[in-house]
Structure formats: C-alpha cells, structure tokens
Write a protein that holds these residues in place. Structure first.
Motif, short mmCIF file in Angstrom:
data_model
loop_
_atom_site.label_atom_id
_atom_site.label_comp_id
_atom_site.label_asym_id
_atom_site.label_seq_id
_atom_site.Cartn_x
_atom_site.Cartn_y
_atom_site.Cartn_z
N PHE A 119 37.80 76.18 47.39
CA PHE A 119 37.79 77.62 47.30
C PHE A 119 36.75 78.13 46.30
N THR B 221 36.16 76.16 43.16
CA THR B 221 37.43 75.15 43.06
C THR B 221 37.33 74.36 44.08
N ALA C 97 39.54 71.90 45.77
CA ALA C 97 41.06 71.76 45.79
C ALA C 97 41.39 70.38 46.29
N ALA D 214 51.28 67.69 39.84
CA ALA D 214 51.23 68.83 38.92
C ALA D 214 51.03 70.12 39.63
N ASN D 215 50.99 71.33 38.94
CA ASN D 215 50.57 72.56 39.68
C ASN D 215 49.18 72.55 39.63
N GLY D 216 48.79 72.92 41.05
CA GLY D 216 47.23 73.13 41.31
C GLY D 216 46.68 71.66 41.74
N ALA D 217 47.57 70.73 41.87
CA ALA D 217 47.08 69.37 42.37
C ALA D 217 46.38 69.29 43.86
N GLY D 218 46.91 70.25 44.71
CA GLY D 218 46.44 70.36 45.98
C GLY D 218 47.40 69.89 47.07
N LYS D 219 48.74 70.04 46.64
CA LYS D 219 49.60 69.75 47.55
C LYS D 219 49.97 70.86 48.62
N THR D 220 49.72 72.10 48.39
CA THR D 220 50.02 73.05 49.47
C THR D 220 48.85 73.27 50.20
N THR D 221 47.78 73.19 49.58
CA THR D 221 46.33 73.04 50.51
C THR D 221 46.47 71.99 51.50
N ASP E 280 56.08 77.99 50.04
CA ASP E 280 56.93 77.82 48.80
C ASP E 280 57.39 79.34 48.33
N GLU F 166 57.74 72.57 48.24
CA GLU F 166 58.68 72.66 47.18
C GLU F 166 60.05 73.41 47.55
N1 LIG Z 1 43.36 80.70 48.51
C1 LIG Z 1 42.93 80.14 47.52
N2 LIG Z 1 41.88 80.63 46.74
C2 LIG Z 1 41.47 80.31 45.80
N3 LIG Z 1 41.79 79.28 45.11
C3 LIG Z 1 42.93 78.62 45.52
C4 LIG Z 1 43.34 79.15 46.82
N4 LIG Z 1 44.38 78.31 47.06
C5 LIG Z 1 44.43 77.16 46.31
N5 LIG Z 1 43.50 77.36 45.30
C6 LIG Z 1 43.30 76.59 44.21
O1 LIG Z 1 43.18 75.08 44.76
C7 LIG Z 1 43.69 74.35 43.79
C8 LIG Z 1 45.03 73.35 44.52
O2 LIG Z 1 45.90 74.27 44.84
P1 LIG Z 1 47.42 74.01 45.66
O3 LIG Z 1 48.18 75.33 45.64
O4 LIG Z 1 46.94 73.30 46.93
O5 LIG Z 1 48.14 73.25 44.45
P2 LIG Z 1 49.58 72.75 44.61
O6 LIG Z 1 49.58 71.25 44.07
O7 LIG Z 1 50.23 73.08 45.70
O8 LIG Z 1 49.98 73.40 43.20
P3 LIG Z 1 51.61 74.25 43.14
O9 LIG Z 1 52.38 73.15 42.72
O10 LIG Z 1 51.11 75.05 41.92
O11 LIG Z 1 51.85 74.99 44.33
C9 LIG Z 1 44.12 74.90 42.67
O12 LIG Z 1 43.25 75.12 41.70
C10 LIG Z 1 44.17 76.40 43.04
O13 LIG Z 1 44.00 77.43 42.12
#
Ligand SMILES: Nc1ncnc2c1ncn2[C@@H]1O[C@H](COP(=O)(O)OP(=O)(O)OP(=O)(O)O)[C@@H](O)[C@H]1O
Length: 306
Positions: free
Chosen positions: A12, A15, A17, A36-43, A82, A159
């Motif tokens: 992104f 970043t 991801a 952890a937060n921001g690890a990349g799970k949601t993506t 989430d 989550e």
């Molecule tokens: N739409 C977006 N625009 C910009 N950056 C993004 C976007 N979606 C995710 N990111 C970035 O990509 C990285 C991975 O994010 P992701 O949401 O996949 O992590 P996560 O493991 O699900 O975290 P969380 O537990 O906080 O939900 C992070 O640095 C996040 O800031």
C-alpha cells in the motif's frame, strides 16, 4: 475446500503489507493466522476472500484461481471483517436480508433461512432490534450470521473474538467448531495466540508480511517448547539424571550448571515430558523443581515475535 496460497505480495504505497506469503490450508481445517497489529493478517484474508487483489502471487481454491474465477470463489467464501459495517440503523432481519440480496437471494425461503441462522447464533430473540443496539459480542455473531447467508464452504473471520468476554469467546469457539464439523473450512485471525490455539488445527505466525512459523498446532507447540527449555533442579543423583536424559531421544540439548540446575531443550509432547519425569524419579533422582522458563506458550510466542 483446499486453499493454496502462493507467494502473495501486496504493498500500500510505500508500505509492504505482504512480502511473499505461501501456505496450504487443508480441507475442513480450522486454520489460524496469528501476528501483532499490522503484521499482514487482514490483508492476507482480504486477498483470499477476493476483496482486494494481490500485486503478485496467487490463491487457488479447490483448483480454481481466485482472480480468474472471482464470481465462483466469492460464492464459496463468507468473510467476517474485524470492524462492523455502517448499517447500524437497520433492524437485525433487514440487515440479514440486505446481505442475502447482495447474493441475489430473496423470497420467503431466504427469510426463513435468515431467521434460522439468527436462531443458531443465539440471536433468535433479536430480529427486530436495531443493529446499533446489539452488544459487541452480539454484533460479532450477527456478522457471522451474515457471512453464512449464502451457505459458503469457507469462512474467513478477522479477529472474531477481539473485545469479547470469556463467555462470548467460548460461545464463538463452540459455534465455529460446529460449523467446522458440518464441513466448513475456517480461517481465523487473532493477535493473541491462546485465544485460538485450542480451536485451530493449523497455524501460521505472520510478522511484517512474512510467515515466521507455520504447521500443525502440535508442531508449533513443539517448536515453542524447544525455545522454552525445561529447568530442573536436582539435589541428589545428578549423574543418574544426566544418564536418563541422554537416553531420551527427545532431549535435544542439555546444559547442567554447577549447582545442578539442568536446562533441557525437549522436543516431546506433554505426555512424553510426564513420562520423563517419572523415569527420573524412579531411577532415584531427587528433584525439587521441574518447570519451563516461560510460564506458558504465550510468553514464548511473544519472545519469538520480538
Ligand atoms: N488500505 C490500506 N492502505 C494503506 N496501508 C494499509 C492498508 N491496509 C493495510 N495497510 C498496512 O499494511 C500493513 C498490514 O496491515 P494488516 O491490516 O494486513 O495487518 P493485521 O495483521 O491485520 O493488523 P491488525 O491486527 O492491526 O488488524 C500495515 O502496515 C497496515 O498499516
């Protein structure tokens, strides 16, 4: 449903991801993503569900490429985000029917199905509530009901237990187990290992867009146990203890301090560990303590993530 994830990369802006995620999730598994937060799970979950494209890499579901067969794939997947949507001013049944209509499902049969799902998820007495008036746990369950509306084979839950009290977590776990027994493959994420470790059959630990560890829950526990040696304090017959330990093939490394503290890297199961202690005692070794450095898997997991 077999899910093969091959070298997913996604950025992104600046970043990165995801930086090459590859995984295989077997048919009817409950598979966990931990990180952890921001690890990349949601993506990762959003790419699997066909909600966003990857920059490169692919997802194959039961032999079908998820991009080339996006319509078919979407009909097989139910995604629970989430965060909760912006439809809070709808009543619960309206909310369900709204999402059913998005899959072209309408009519009396669908209404009945929606009510049955609400009932199964413990919201049977809430059809006329405004979504906004539901508790967080009830909203999560409504999100799950909505994701089940088109009877998907795969459920992807981001989550689902965050912010829930222990009772809500146990209820959600039971519901997911039941759905899995009915044949659904489930992918679930959490940033807290112990929230999902009892539920999942396999697990991937994601950190900074990469998988740092993956496998069956037993193999991950073993790896973590090895990182977390057993510390044994011996006050009599330390030489016999050393002999017994050397004969056990699960003892991967052994360090003995001057005051007879044994640091044992152990690859066996909890049961193997119990038998090891029994053999030591039966051989005449006098032990005053036998424990691990970290109190639980969670603390070791945090150590690995650091
Ligand atoms: N739409 C977006 N625009 C910009 N950056 C993004 C976007 N979606 C995710 N990111 C970035 O990509 C990285 C991975 O994010 P992701 O949401 O996949 O992590 P996560 O493991 O699900 O975290 P969380 O537990 O906080 O939900 C992070 O640095 C996040 O800031």
């Amino acid at each position: 449903m077999m899910i093969e994830i091959d070298n997913l990369v996604k950025s992104f802006g600046k970043t990165k991801a995801l930086d090459g995620i590859s995984l295989r999730i077997g048919d009817s598994e409950i598979y966990g993503f931990v990180g952890a937060n921001g690890a990349g799970k949601t993506t990762t979950m959003r790419i699997i569900s066909g909600l966003i494209p990857a920059d490169s890499g692919k997802v194959i579901i039961n032999g079908l490429d998820s991009v080339k067969n996006i319509k078919q794939i979407k009909s097989k997947i139910g995604y629970v985000p989430d965060y909760f949507g912006v439809y809070d001013n709808l009543r619960v049944t309206e909310y369900m029917e709204f999402f059913a209509a998005a899959y072209d499902l309408t009519g009396r049969e669908v209404e009945k199905r929606c009510l049955r799902l609400l009932d199964e998820l413990g919201l049977g007495d809430k059809p006329d509530f405004f979504v906004d008036d539901l508790s967080r746990g009830q909203k999560q369950r409504l999100g799950l009901a909505r994701a089940l509306v088109h009877n998907p084979d795969i459920l992807v839950l981001d989550e689902p237990t965050s912010g829930m009290d222990p009772k809500g977590r146990i209820e959600t776990r039971d519901i997911l187990r039941r759905l899995n027994e009915e044949g659904k493959t489930i992918i679930i994420s959490s940033h807290i290992l112990h929230e999902i470790s009892e539920l999942v059959t396999g697990l991937a630990v994601i950190e900074k867009g990469k998988i740092v560890m993956s496998g069956s829950i037993e193999s991950i526990e073993t790896k973590m146990h090895i990182e977390n040696p057993i510390i044994m304090k011996v006050i009599k017959n330390a030489d016999i203890a050393a002999e017994v330990l050397k004969e056990d093939e699960e003892v991967l490394n052994l360090t003995i301090t001057e005051d007879n503290e044994f640091y044992i890297s152990y690859g066996g199961s909890d049961e193997d560990e119990g038998y090891l202690l029994k053999r030591l005692v039966e051989a005449g070794v006098m032990i005053t303590s036998f424990c691990r450095r970290g109190h639980d898997l969670e603390s070791v997991f945090i150590k690995i993530m650091e």
